[in-house]
Design a protein around this motif. Sequence first.
Motif, PDB file in Angstrom:
ATOM      1  N   ALA A 268      28.173  29.725 -33.433  1.00 16.86           N
ATOM      2  CA  ALA A 268      28.659  31.579 -33.131  1.00 16.86           C
ATOM      3  C   ALA A 268      29.876  32.152 -34.324  1.00 16.86           C
ATOM      4  CB  ALA A 268      29.003  31.511 -31.696  1.00 16.86           C
ATOM      5  N   ASN A 269      29.371  32.830 -34.757  1.00 15.89           N
ATOM      6  CA  ASN A 269      31.045  33.264 -35.735  1.00 15.89           C
ATOM      7  C   ASN A 269      31.529  34.355 -35.214  1.00 15.89           C
ATOM      8  OD1 ASN A 269      29.735  31.456 -38.316  1.00 15.89           O
ATOM      9  ND2 ASN A 269      28.130  32.668 -38.380  1.00 15.89           N
ATOM     10  N   GLN A 270      32.695  34.343 -34.951  1.00 14.07           N
ATOM     11  CA  GLN A 270      33.231  35.310 -34.858  1.00 14.07           C
ATOM     12  C   GLN A 270      34.344  35.878 -35.713  1.00 14.07           C
ATOM     13  OE1 GLN A 270      36.035  34.374 -30.653  1.00 14.07           O
ATOM     14  NE2 GLN A 270      37.215  35.886 -32.090  1.00 14.07           N
ATOM     15  N   GLY A 302      30.397  32.564 -27.549  1.00 10.77           N
ATOM     16  CA  GLY A 302      29.721  31.511 -26.993  1.00 10.77           C
ATOM     17  C   GLY A 302      27.891  31.603 -27.251  1.00 10.77           C
ATOM     18  N   VAL A 303      27.865  30.325 -28.127  1.00 13.46           N
ATOM     19  CA  VAL A 303      26.246  30.296 -28.178  1.00 13.46           C
ATOM     20  C   VAL A 303      25.404  28.902 -27.480  1.00 13.46           C
ATOM     21  CG1 VAL A 303      27.192  28.921 -29.470  1.00 13.46           C
ATOM     22  CG2 VAL A 303      24.837  29.900 -29.863  1.00 13.46           C
ATOM     23  N   VAL A 304      23.957  29.486 -25.978  1.00 11.78           N
ATOM     24  CA  VAL A 304      23.398  27.988 -26.035  1.00 11.78           C
ATOM     25  C   VAL A 304      22.363  28.341 -25.845  1.00 11.78           C
ATOM     26  CG1 VAL A 304      23.110  29.722 -23.778  1.00 11.78           C
ATOM     27  CG2 VAL A 304      23.183  26.980 -23.921  1.00 11.78           C
ATOM     28  N   THR A 305      21.225  27.780 -26.207  1.00  9.11           N
ATOM     29  CA  THR A 305      19.763  27.317 -26.357  1.00  9.11           C
ATOM     30  C   THR A 305      19.308  27.188 -25.186  1.00  9.11           C
ATOM     31  OG1 THR A 305      19.428  25.279 -26.546  1.00  9.11           O
ATOM     32  CG2 THR A 305      20.140  26.516 -28.716  1.00  9.11           C
ATOM     33  N   SER A 306      18.232  27.303 -24.279  1.00 11.94           N
ATOM     34  CA  SER A 306      17.334  27.382 -23.369  1.00 11.94           C
ATOM     35  C   SER A 306      16.161  25.993 -23.916  1.00 11.94           C
ATOM     36  CB  SER A 306      15.780  28.308 -23.629  1.00 11.94           C
ATOM     37  OG  SER A 306      15.034  28.592 -24.764  1.00 11.94           O
ATOM     38  N   PRO A 307      16.471  25.110 -22.674  1.00 11.93           N
ATOM     39  CA  PRO A 307      15.877  24.118 -22.412  1.00 11.93           C
ATOM     40  C   PRO A 307      14.836  24.057 -23.767  1.00 11.93           C
ATOM     41  CG  PRO A 307      17.101  24.486 -20.762  1.00 11.93           C
ATOM     42  CD  PRO A 307      16.757  25.779 -21.167  1.00 11.93           C
ATOM     43  N   ASP A 308      14.014  25.028 -23.512  1.00 15.34           N
ATOM     44  CA  ASP A 308      12.774  24.387 -24.128  1.00 15.34           C
ATOM     45  C   ASP A 308      12.918  24.884 -26.163  1.00 15.34           C
ATOM     46  OD1 ASP A 308      12.918  27.425 -24.230  1.00 15.34           O
ATOM     47  OD2 ASP A 308      10.727  27.424 -23.346  1.00 15.34           O
ATOM     48  N   ASN A 309      13.852  25.439 -26.218  1.00 15.06           N
ATOM     49  CA  ASN A 309      14.127  25.461 -27.944  1.00 15.06           C
ATOM     50  C   ASN A 309      13.936  26.615 -28.026  1.00 15.06           C
ATOM     51  OD1 ASN A 309      16.338  24.477 -28.646  1.00 15.06           O
ATOM     52  ND2 ASN A 309      14.932  22.681 -29.333  1.00 15.06           N
ATOM     53  N   LYS A 310      12.846  27.737 -27.156  1.00 16.28           N
ATOM     54  CA  LYS A 310      12.156  28.689 -27.760  1.00 16.28           C
ATOM     55  C   LYS A 310      13.475  30.191 -27.937  1.00 16.28           C
ATOM     56  CE  LYS A 310       8.327  27.776 -25.671  1.00 16.28           C
ATOM     57  NZ  LYS A 310       7.419  28.426 -24.742  1.00 16.28           N
ATOM     58  N   PHE A 311      14.174  30.450 -27.413  1.00 17.09           N
ATOM     59  CA  PHE A 311      15.608  31.477 -27.355  1.00 17.09           C
ATOM     60  C   PHE A 311      16.960  30.789 -27.714  1.00 17.09           C
ATOM     61  CE2 PHE A 311      12.084  33.072 -24.172  1.00 17.09           C
ATOM     62  CZ  PHE A 311      11.684  33.928 -25.797  1.00 17.09           C
ATOM     63  N   THR A 312      17.896  31.455 -27.939  1.00 18.11           N
ATOM     64  CA  THR A 312      18.903  31.500 -28.366  1.00 18.11           C
ATOM     65  C   THR A 312      19.648  32.948 -27.958  1.00 18.11           C
ATOM     66  OG1 THR A 312      18.983  29.550 -30.008  1.00 18.11           O
ATOM     67  CG2 THR A 312      21.484  30.921 -29.839  1.00 18.11           C
ATOM     68  N   TYR A 313      21.233  32.271 -26.934  1.00 17.24           N
ATOM     69  CA  TYR A 313      21.909  33.257 -26.420  1.00 17.24           C
ATOM     70  C   TYR A 313      23.311  33.528 -27.003  1.00 17.24           C
ATOM     71  CZ  TYR A 313      17.636  33.074 -23.226  1.00 17.24           C
ATOM     72  OH  TYR A 313      16.262  33.528 -22.425  1.00 17.24           O
ATOM     73  N   ALA A 314      23.364  34.411 -27.012  1.00 20.45           N
ATOM     74  CA  ALA A 314      25.224  33.909 -27.944  1.00 20.45           C
ATOM     75  C   ALA A 314      25.721  35.783 -27.553  1.00 20.45           C
ATOM     76  CB  ALA A 314      25.055  34.756 -29.107  1.00 20.45           C
ATOM     77  N   THR A 315      26.863  35.259 -27.536  1.00 21.75           N
ATOM     78  CA  THR A 315      27.678  36.550 -26.340  1.00 21.75           C
ATOM     79  C   THR A 315      28.177  37.502 -27.924  1.00 21.75           C
ATOM     80  OG1 THR A 315      30.129  34.597 -26.323  1.00 21.75           O
ATOM     81  CG2 THR A 315      28.375  35.584 -24.599  1.00 21.75           C
ATOM     82  N   ASN A 316      28.846  38.577 -27.251  1.00 24.02           N
ATOM     83  CA  ASN A 316      29.110  39.222 -28.420  1.00 24.02           C
ATOM     84  C   ASN A 316      30.830  39.732 -28.141  1.00 24.02           C
ATOM     85  OD1 ASN A 316      27.180  38.765 -30.776  1.00 24.02           O
ATOM     86  ND2 ASN A 316      26.294  40.083 -29.244  1.00 24.02           N
ATOM     87  N   MET A 317      32.260  39.348 -28.172  1.00 24.56           N
ATOM     88  CA  MET A 317      33.091  39.499 -28.179  1.00 24.56           C
ATOM     89  C   MET A 317      32.944  41.242 -27.562  1.00 24.56           C
ATOM     90  SD  MET A 317      35.962  36.536 -28.276  1.00 24.56           S
ATOM     91  CE  MET A 317      37.444  37.238 -26.971  1.00 24.56           C
ATOM     92  N   PHE A 318      33.131  41.553 -29.302  1.00 25.63           N
ATOM     93  CA  PHE A 318      34.173  43.210 -29.835  1.00 25.63           C
ATOM     94  C   PHE A 318      32.680  43.972 -29.425  1.00 25.63           C
ATOM     95  CE2 PHE A 318      35.789  39.706 -32.859  1.00 25.63           C
ATOM     96  CZ  PHE A 318      36.766  39.958 -31.895  1.00 25.63           C
ATOM     97  N   ASP A 319      31.509  43.560 -28.986  1.00 22.78           N
ATOM     98  CA  ASP A 319      30.727  44.940 -28.452  1.00 22.78           C
ATOM     99  C   ASP A 319      30.030  44.595 -27.045  1.00 22.78           C
ATOM    100  OD1 ASP A 319      28.693  43.714 -29.006  1.00 22.78           O
ATOM    101  OD2 ASP A 319      28.317  44.822 -30.904  1.00 22.78           O
ATOM    102  N   ASP A 320      30.983  43.661 -26.325  1.00 19.37           N
ATOM    103  CA  ASP A 320      30.435  43.481 -24.498  1.00 19.37           C
ATOM    104  C   ASP A 320      28.961  42.790 -24.243  1.00 19.37           C
ATOM    105  OD1 ASP A 320      32.738  44.175 -24.534  1.00 19.37           O
ATOM    106  OD2 ASP A 320      32.812  46.128 -23.795  1.00 19.37           O
ATOM    107  N   ILE A 325      18.018  35.505 -28.868  1.00 17.28           N
ATOM    108  CA  ILE A 325      17.754  35.110 -30.608  1.00 17.28           C
ATOM    109  C   ILE A 325      15.675  34.295 -30.349  1.00 17.28           C
ATOM    110  CG2 ILE A 325      17.431  34.123 -32.873  1.00 17.28           C
ATOM    111  CD1 ILE A 325      20.796  34.816 -31.971  1.00 17.28           C
ATOM    112  N   ASP A 326      15.000  34.911 -30.928  1.00 15.13           N
ATOM    113  CA  ASP A 326      13.882  34.158 -30.938  1.00 15.13           C
ATOM    114  C   ASP A 326      14.557  33.205 -31.744  1.00 15.13           C
ATOM    115  OD1 ASP A 326      11.485  33.458 -31.511  1.00 15.13           O
ATOM    116  OD2 ASP A 326      10.592  34.830 -30.450  1.00 15.13           O
ATOM    117  N   ASN A 327      14.079  32.228 -31.332  1.00 16.24           N
ATOM    118  CA  ASN A 327      14.247  30.734 -32.451  1.00 16.24           C
ATOM    119  C   ASN A 327      13.413  30.573 -34.024  1.00 16.24           C
ATOM    120  OD1 ASN A 327      16.936  29.873 -31.294  1.00 16.24           O
ATOM    121  ND2 ASN A 327      16.019  28.509 -30.170  1.00 16.24           N
TER     122      ASN A 327
END
Length: 349
Positions: A268-270, A302-320, A325-327
């Motif tokens: 994740a690039n902040q 912040g970044v994390v992937t789902s256990p099945d690797n289908k999705f990635t989830y990312a927090t964006n600090m400056f737009d709340d 993400i579809d991998n």
Amino acid sequence: MKKYLALFLTSILIFSLFLVGCGNKTNKGNGKTEVSKSNQGDRYLFTANEGGSISKISLNEQKVLSNFKFDGAVHNIQVSPDGKVVAATVVPEMMHGHDKSMDMKGKAIFFDPYKDKMIKEVEVGNHPAHIVFTENGKYVLVTNNEDNTVSVIDAKNYAMVKTIPTGKGPHGLRISKDSQFAYVANMGEDTVSVLNLQILKEEKKIKVGETPVTTGITTDGKTLVVTLNKENALAIVNLASGKVDKVKVGNGPAQVYIGTGDQFAYVANQGTEDAPSHSITKVDLKSLQVVATIETGKGSHGVVTSPDNKFTYATNMFDDTLNVIDNSQNKVIKTINVGKTPNGISIMP
């Protein structure tokens, strides 16, 4: 927020953390939380919001179910390996206001993610950053950024076990799958502290590069990855040989997460508040090449992937927001509004 940012930049070089307001629908994080009406069969994703809350997101419905308010900045969050406990670090209000005459310790908080009920609060060190469970369910580790230590907590009874000295400015950490070692990024220097969890002691330091922020470790324990905020790079360390390769990523990388199967690392690039980055860099750990750059919201942290690797989830600090993400497409398919200034993120196993 600006006072917190100014001190954080001074104490740990250039990395930006921002503390502001709070979220939407709330339950109080003081042991008086209401029981959620959510589906008990649902699985959840959690964001730690610097504005003073935790957002609980339904993975089935892909929406925020509730925001839990806290007096202080919630910096990082982790779900236990069995999915039954959620832990987070909280920097108290006076502390992130940085009145140094008030020596207020930070807290590790533990709550039940299904009943939305507080289990325990544990006092840790000054400016707690990241919190991680060992896979064997024995310990919880908390980095104390201003004390240059890691607090070791018993994961069963929440008693303090030991405080381990580290390098300067410990921040992000990950623990090996076998629960033998913890790898702590020391933001105030160019090292990662390797903690031996059998003897609860720092075993050695590994030089990795300028301003290491967070770490990741492959399942086999052979490869360490570290975000280098000042170098705009991901360090990839062969732990057997000690060789360090560096892959250029986006500006101001913050967290990194290794997906299931150890093929890809997601960075994740902040950037900064004045010049926010807005991308996730996907790095192939075998070829040491960037295979995708995924457009996100402002200030991905912040970044994390789902256990099945289908999705990635990312927090964006400056737009709340939180991006889904579809991998397979390497693109954002949904954006969810969460609490103010989302930072850490964790998903149920």
